[in-house]
Scaffold this motif. Structure first.
Motif, PDB file in Angstrom:
ATOM      1  N   THR A 215       0.842  -1.191   0.000  1.00 63.37           N
ATOM      2  CA  THR A 215       0.000   0.000   0.000  1.00 63.37           C
ATOM      3  C   THR A 215       0.878   1.243   0.000  1.00 63.37           C
ATOM      4  O   THR A 215       2.007   1.248   0.497  1.00 63.37           O
ATOM      5  CB  THR A 215      -0.935   0.042   1.223  1.00 63.37           C
ATOM      6  N   ASP A 216       0.329   2.311  -0.577  1.00 60.15           N
ATOM      7  CA  ASP A 216       1.038   3.588  -0.688  1.00 60.15           C
ATOM      8  C   ASP A 216       0.894   4.344   0.634  1.00 60.15           C
ATOM      9  O   ASP A 216      -0.232   4.667   1.035  1.00 60.15           O
ATOM     10  CB  ASP A 216       0.423   4.384  -1.835  1.00 60.15           C
ATOM     11  N   PRO A 217       1.999   4.657   1.322  1.00 58.68           N
ATOM     12  CA  PRO A 217       1.893   5.371   2.602  1.00 58.68           C
ATOM     13  C   PRO A 217       1.186   6.718   2.484  1.00 58.68           C
ATOM     14  O   PRO A 217       0.636   7.217   3.475  1.00 58.68           O
ATOM     15  CB  PRO A 217       3.357   5.550   3.034  1.00 58.68           C
ATOM     16  N   ASP A 218       1.203   7.315   1.300  1.00 58.90           N
ATOM     17  CA  ASP A 218       0.509   8.587   1.107  1.00 58.90           C
ATOM     18  C   ASP A 218      -0.999   8.403   0.985  1.00 58.90           C
ATOM     19  O   ASP A 218      -1.751   9.380   1.079  1.00 58.90           O
ATOM     20  CB  ASP A 218       1.031   9.297  -0.147  1.00 58.90           C
ATOM     21  N   LEU A 219      -1.442   7.163   0.757  1.00 59.14           N
ATOM     22  CA  LEU A 219      -2.861   6.890   0.582  1.00 59.14           C
ATOM     23  C   LEU A 219      -3.462   6.081   1.729  1.00 59.14           C
ATOM     24  O   LEU A 219      -4.679   6.148   1.956  1.00 59.14           O
ATOM     25  CB  LEU A 219      -3.092   6.121  -0.731  1.00 59.14           C
ATOM     26  N   VAL A 220      -2.646   5.309   2.417  1.00 57.92           N
ATOM     27  CA  VAL A 220      -3.140   4.397   3.460  1.00 57.92           C
ATOM     28  C   VAL A 220      -2.245   4.517   4.694  1.00 57.92           C
ATOM     29  O   VAL A 220      -1.098   4.085   4.676  1.00 57.92           O
ATOM     30  CB  VAL A 220      -3.160   2.931   2.982  1.00 57.92           C
ATOM     31  N   HIS A 221      -2.783   5.124   5.756  1.00 53.60           N
ATOM     32  CA  HIS A 221      -2.043   5.143   7.011  1.00 53.60           C
ATOM     33  C   HIS A 221      -2.472   3.939   7.858  1.00 53.60           C
ATOM     34  O   HIS A 221      -3.336   3.160   7.458  1.00 53.60           O
ATOM     35  CB  HIS A 221      -2.262   6.459   7.765  1.00 53.60           C
ATOM     36  N   LEU A 222      -1.855   3.790   9.010  1.00 57.60           N
ATOM     37  CA  LEU A 222      -2.136   2.662   9.889  1.00 57.60           C
ATOM     38  C   LEU A 222      -2.812   3.130  11.173  1.00 57.60           C
ATOM     39  O   LEU A 222      -2.381   4.110  11.786  1.00 57.60           O
ATOM     40  CB  LEU A 222      -0.850   1.919  10.248  1.00 57.60           C
ATOM     41  N   GLU A 223      -3.882   2.437  11.529  1.00 56.86           N
ATOM     42  CA  GLU A 223      -4.475   2.570  12.851  1.00 56.86           C
ATOM     43  C   GLU A 223      -4.095   1.285  13.582  1.00 56.86           C
ATOM     44  O   GLU A 223      -4.666   0.222  13.343  1.00 56.86           O
ATOM     45  CB  GLU A 223      -5.990   2.721  12.764  1.00 56.86           C
ATOM     46  N   VAL A 224      -3.107   1.375  14.448  1.00 58.89           N
ATOM     47  CA  VAL A 224      -2.531   0.184  15.079  1.00 58.89           C
ATOM     48  C   VAL A 224      -3.287  -0.141  16.361  1.00 58.89           C
ATOM     49  O   VAL A 224      -3.340   0.664  17.295  1.00 58.89           O
ATOM     50  CB  VAL A 224      -1.033   0.387  15.368  1.00 58.89           C
ATOM     51  N   ASP A 225      -3.883  -1.319  16.381  1.00 59.31           N
ATOM     52  CA  ASP A 225      -4.573  -1.816  17.574  1.00 59.31           C
ATOM     53  C   ASP A 225      -3.536  -2.535  18.431  1.00 59.31           C
ATOM     54  O   ASP A 225      -3.030  -3.605  18.065  1.00 59.31           O
ATOM     55  CB  ASP A 225      -5.704  -2.757  17.163  1.00 59.31           C
ATOM     56  N   LEU A 226      -3.201  -1.932  19.575  1.00 58.74           N
ATOM     57  CA  LEU A 226      -2.093  -2.430  20.384  1.00 58.74           C
ATOM     58  C   LEU A 226      -2.396  -3.780  21.003  1.00 58.74           C
ATOM     59  O   LEU A 226      -1.486  -4.603  21.190  1.00 58.74           O
ATOM     60  CB  LEU A 226      -1.769  -1.395  21.469  1.00 58.74           C
ATOM     61  N   PHE A 227      -3.651  -4.042  21.326  1.00 55.43           N
ATOM     62  CA  PHE A 227      -4.042  -5.360  21.835  1.00 55.43           C
ATOM     63  C   PHE A 227      -3.811  -6.432  20.781  1.00 55.43           C
ATOM     64  O   PHE A 227      -3.181  -7.463  21.045  1.00 55.43           O
ATOM     65  CB  PHE A 227      -5.512  -5.325  22.255  1.00 55.43           C
ATOM     66  N   TRP A 228      -4.327  -6.200  19.571  1.00 52.06           N
ATOM     67  CA  TRP A 228      -4.263  -7.248  18.555  1.00 52.06           C
ATOM     68  C   TRP A 228      -2.845  -7.460  18.032  1.00 52.06           C
ATOM     69  O   TRP A 228      -2.477  -8.575  17.645  1.00 52.06           O
ATOM     70  CB  TRP A 228      -5.234  -6.947  17.423  1.00 52.06           C
ATOM     71  N   VAL A 229      -2.030  -6.401  18.007  1.00 49.70           N
ATOM     72  CA  VAL A 229      -0.620  -6.606  17.668  1.00 49.70           C
ATOM     73  C   VAL A 229       0.016  -7.550  18.687  1.00 49.70           C
ATOM     74  O   VAL A 229       0.733  -8.492  18.332  1.00 49.70           O
ATOM     75  CB  VAL A 229       0.141  -5.267  17.634  1.00 49.70           C
ATOM     76  N   THR A 230      -0.271  -7.304  19.958  1.00 48.22           N
ATOM     77  CA  THR A 230       0.304  -8.143  21.006  1.00 48.22           C
ATOM     78  C   THR A 230      -0.227  -9.566  20.921  1.00 48.22           C
ATOM     79  O   THR A 230       0.538 -10.534  21.067  1.00 48.22           O
ATOM     80  CB  THR A 230      -0.003  -7.537  22.387  1.00 48.22           C
ATOM     81  N   ARG A 231      -1.521  -9.734  20.663  1.00 51.81           N
ATOM     82  CA  ARG A 231      -2.071 -11.081  20.491  1.00 51.81           C
ATOM     83  C   ARG A 231      -1.479 -11.769  19.269  1.00 51.81           C
ATOM     84  O   ARG A 231      -1.432 -13.001  19.198  1.00 51.81           O
ATOM     85  CB  ARG A 231      -3.594 -11.029  20.354  1.00 51.81           C
ATOM     86  N   GLY A 232      -1.023 -10.984  18.321  1.00 52.04           N
ATOM     87  CA  GLY A 232      -0.362 -11.545  17.147  1.00 52.04           C
ATOM     88  C   GLY A 232       1.109 -11.833  17.372  1.00 52.04           C
ATOM     89  O   GLY A 232       1.855 -12.066  16.409  1.00 52.04           O
ATOM     90  N   ALA A 233       1.536 -11.829  18.647  1.00 49.91           N
ATOM     91  CA  ALA A 233       2.907 -12.186  19.036  1.00 49.91           C
ATOM     92  C   ALA A 233       3.937 -11.227  18.451  1.00 49.91           C
ATOM     93  O   ALA A 233       5.048 -11.619  18.104  1.00 49.91           O
ATOM     94  CB  ALA A 233       3.238 -13.630  18.653  1.00 49.91           C
ATOM     95  N   HIS A 234       3.577  -9.940  18.362  1.00 50.95           N
ATOM     96  CA  HIS A 234       4.497  -8.910  17.913  1.00 50.95           C
ATOM     97  C   HIS A 234       4.567  -7.797  18.951  1.00 50.95           C
ATOM     98  O   HIS A 234       3.603  -7.555  19.689  1.00 50.95           O
ATOM     99  CB  HIS A 234       4.066  -8.336  16.563  1.00 50.95           C
ATOM    100  N   ASP A 235       5.707  -7.133  18.982  1.00 49.12           N
ATOM    101  CA  ASP A 235       5.901  -6.006  19.883  1.00 49.12           C
ATOM    102  C   ASP A 235       5.459  -4.739  19.160  1.00 49.12           C
ATOM    103  O   ASP A 235       5.970  -4.419  18.079  1.00 49.12           O
ATOM    104  CB  ASP A 235       7.383  -5.910  20.248  1.00 49.12           C
ATOM    105  N   PRO A 236       4.495  -3.972  19.717  1.00 48.72           N
ATOM    106  CA  PRO A 236       4.074  -2.737  19.056  1.00 48.72           C
ATOM    107  C   PRO A 236       5.216  -1.770  18.769  1.00 48.72           C
ATOM    108  O   PRO A 236       5.170  -1.032  17.775  1.00 48.72           O
ATOM    109  CB  PRO A 236       3.073  -2.140  20.054  1.00 48.72           C
TER     110      PRO A 236
END
Length: 319
Positions: A215-236
């Protein structure tokens, strides 16, 4: 949060089986051990930062609440619930549909309460339909939003998607939606769950990797859900480092000892540690959310307490 919301506030997930909150949690069970590892990986020195404080604080006018948190109570008493949020201190919210009202009627209810919906969750049509998406953008402009966010992707009839080709095709649609949003004067974002962190094609690349690279960063930003990142075994914090300047919104959602939801500040996630990297992320909004705030065994009105606890925690936090 977990599903797409149509303009009436009802929930649906285009082209995938309907997923209940229970179903999402069941699908996430395998990630609990990994999530605990992520939390532990911060180490004692980093994890203690929230209690000692620091020179920074969350600006009060950037604290928001995802209205999915209060969906049951909103259905019972829209005006009273919105008024309660304003009394707590909120000035902005993120909607998840219009609770059975038109966009104009919902905007009038927000105005009456002294609130602004600066953001809203609206799923892009699948397959992509420019005319339908334009109607959604028109509603967002009626509401007065700055952000419009696609809320859900990552599963199909067979469960979590494991094909990078599917993610690449969806990324192309996200770019289309983002281009149309920009033309309409809106900023378009993508909200994650844990499904995106499954590895694709039997390799090491995750669905989140595909989406962020395609995705183009100028067209699509990220809304990061900190709970689901953590449940996905990743460090925010790692997600922030990998996506500098692209994360405009955080879903501030906490995790209890069993890997389920908790009121913000009462669970395991060290928000102070994460927020220290907010400038690097590009963050503009801190959005309180709890997916099960007003559903059994909790009462609908308990969601107002959740919103209160979350606001007070963010207002007092130093990092």
């Amino acid at each position: 949060m977990c599903i797409t919301h149509d303009h009436s506030g009802s929930a649906s997930a285009p082209d995938v089986p309907a997923l209940s909150r229970r179903g999402v949690l069941k699908a996430a069970t395998a990630a609990t051990v990994g999530a605990a590892g992520v939390l532990a990986a911060a180490g004692p020195a980093e994890a203690s930062g929230g209690s000692h404080g620091g020179p920074h604080r969350v600006p009060l006018d950037r604290i928001s609440v995802q209205l999915y948190t209060l969906r049951d109570q909103l259905a019972i008493d829209l005006d009273g619930t919105l008024a309660a949020l304003r009394r707590i201190g909120y000035t902005r919210v993120e909607h998840a549909g219009f609770v059975g009202r038109t966009a104009a009627q919902f905007k009038a209810a927000l105005d009456k309460a002294g609130l602004r919906a600066t953001s809203g969750h609206s799923g892009i049509p699948q397959p992509f339909d420019a005319a339908a998406w334009q109607a959604t953008l028109d509603d967002a402009r009626t509401i007065g939003q700055r952000y419009i966010v696609h809320p859900f992707f990552g599963v199909d009839a067979n469960g979590p998607i494991r094909s990078s080709a599917v993610y690449r095709a969806f990324a192309r649609d996200l770019n289309k939606a983002g281009a149309m949003a920009r033309k309409a004067g809106l900023k378009f974002g993508y909200h994650n769950h844990h499904f995106e962190f499954f590895r694709q094609d039997g390799g090491s690349r995750t669905g989140f990797d595909v989406l962020t690279r395609e995705t183009d960063p100028d067209l699509v930003h990220l809304e990061v859900d900190l709970f689901w990142v953590t449940r996905g075994a990743h460090d925010p914090v790692d997600v922030i480092h990998q996506n500098r300047g692209r994360i405009r919104q955080f879903h501030v959602k906490d995790m209890d000892a069993n890997g389920s939801f908790a009121d913000v500040g009462q669970g395991l996630i060290d928000f102070a540690r994460i927020f220290r990297y907010g400038r690097e992320a590009g963050i503009d909004e801190f959005i309180v959310e709890r997916d099960d705030a007003g559903t059994p065994p909790r009462a609908p009105a308990d969601a107002i307490s959740t919103a209160d606890v979350g606001y007070d925690y963010l207002a007092a936090l130093r990092f």
